[in-house]
Design a protein around this motif. Sequence first.
Motif, PDB file in Angstrom:
ATOM      1  N   UNK A  64       0.815  -1.211   0.000  1.00 39.35           N
ATOM      2  CA  UNK A  64       0.000   0.000   0.000  1.00 39.35           C
ATOM      3  C   UNK A  64       0.853   1.268   0.000  1.00 39.35           C
ATOM      4  N   UNK A  65       1.885   1.319   0.813  1.00 40.00           N
ATOM      5  CA  UNK A  65       2.657   2.556   0.955  1.00 40.00           C
ATOM      6  C   UNK A  65       3.364   2.997  -0.329  1.00 40.00           C
ATOM      7  N   UNK A  66       4.004   2.109  -1.079  1.00 43.05           N
ATOM      8  CA  UNK A  66       4.605   2.581  -2.334  1.00 43.05           C
ATOM      9  C   UNK A  66       3.568   3.099  -3.326  1.00 43.05           C
ATOM     10  N   UNK A 111      13.903   8.346  -6.165  1.00 40.97           N
ATOM     11  CA  UNK A 111      13.948   7.918  -4.762  1.00 40.97           C
ATOM     12  C   UNK A 111      13.017   6.733  -4.550  1.00 40.97           C
ATOM     13  N   UNK A 112      11.823   6.793  -5.140  1.00 43.93           N
ATOM     14  CA  UNK A 112      10.883   5.678  -5.026  1.00 43.93           C
ATOM     15  C   UNK A 112      11.467   4.408  -5.645  1.00 43.93           C
ATOM     16  N   UNK A 113      12.082   4.535  -6.800  1.00 38.21           N
ATOM     17  CA  UNK A 113      12.648   3.371  -7.477  1.00 38.21           C
ATOM     18  C   UNK A 113      13.774   2.754  -6.643  1.00 38.21           C
ATOM     19  N   UNK A 114      14.590   3.594  -6.050  1.00 39.57           N
ATOM     20  CA  UNK A 114      15.679   3.086  -5.198  1.00 39.57           C
ATOM     21  C   UNK A 114      15.133   2.385  -3.981  1.00 39.57           C
ATOM     22  N   UNK A 115      14.141   2.983  -3.324  1.00 35.71           N
ATOM     23  CA  UNK A 115      13.556   2.346  -2.153  1.00 35.71           C
ATOM     24  C   UNK A 115      12.837   1.051  -2.513  1.00 35.71           C
ATOM     25  N   UNK A 116      12.190   1.013  -3.659  1.00 31.40           N
ATOM     26  CA  UNK A 116      11.486  -0.205  -4.084  1.00 31.40           C
ATOM     27  C   UNK A 116      12.472  -1.338  -4.366  1.00 31.40           C
ATOM     28  N   UNK A 117      13.647  -1.007  -4.855  1.00 34.69           N
ATOM     29  CA  UNK A 117      14.655  -2.041  -5.131  1.00 34.69           C
ATOM     30  C   UNK A 117      15.211  -2.639  -3.850  1.00 34.69           C
ATOM     31  N   UNK A 118      15.335  -1.837  -2.804  1.00 36.06           N
ATOM     32  CA  UNK A 118      15.924  -2.316  -1.566  1.00 36.06           C
ATOM     33  C   UNK A 118      14.893  -2.815  -0.571  1.00 36.06           C
ATOM     34  N   UNK A 119      13.619  -2.626  -0.832  1.00 34.85           N
ATOM     35  CA  UNK A 119      12.581  -3.064   0.121  1.00 34.85           C
ATOM     36  C   UNK A 119      12.239  -4.515  -0.064  1.00 34.85           C
TER      37      UNK A 119
END
Length: 119
Positions: A64-66, A111-119
């Motif tokens: 949900x958050x992304x 920033x979203x793409x980077x966080x999505x890759x590491x989450x």
Amino acid sequence: LKAQLSSTTSSIFHRDDLDMLRLIIVDRSFSYARVLHLCNRDPFWEFGAVVNTPEECPLDMVKVLPGAFVVSIMILLLLLQVVGFLSHECNILPRLAQMRPLDILTPFISLYTTLADYA
């Protein structure tokens, strides 16, 4: 388990590491049953959560958050585009008329793409 606890010759009563099982009163412990449900709803609910009713399935925050982040960035982009257009048309705050919302959006999406890759 009820059948094993009902029989006094069961191995449960002869093992030393199962002291708590020997204290169970069979007549009271198995007198009612509660049906639990396993959540398997898609796409935003937590898979595998055990709840009393299917309506109680919790939302999966990882999903949900992304999505909420991307939607809020897009709304911010549209709002900045409208403010820039109105400031250009009304000649109010010419600095806002020179604003380029896509240049603001690009770091947020990266920033979203980077966080999505590491989450």
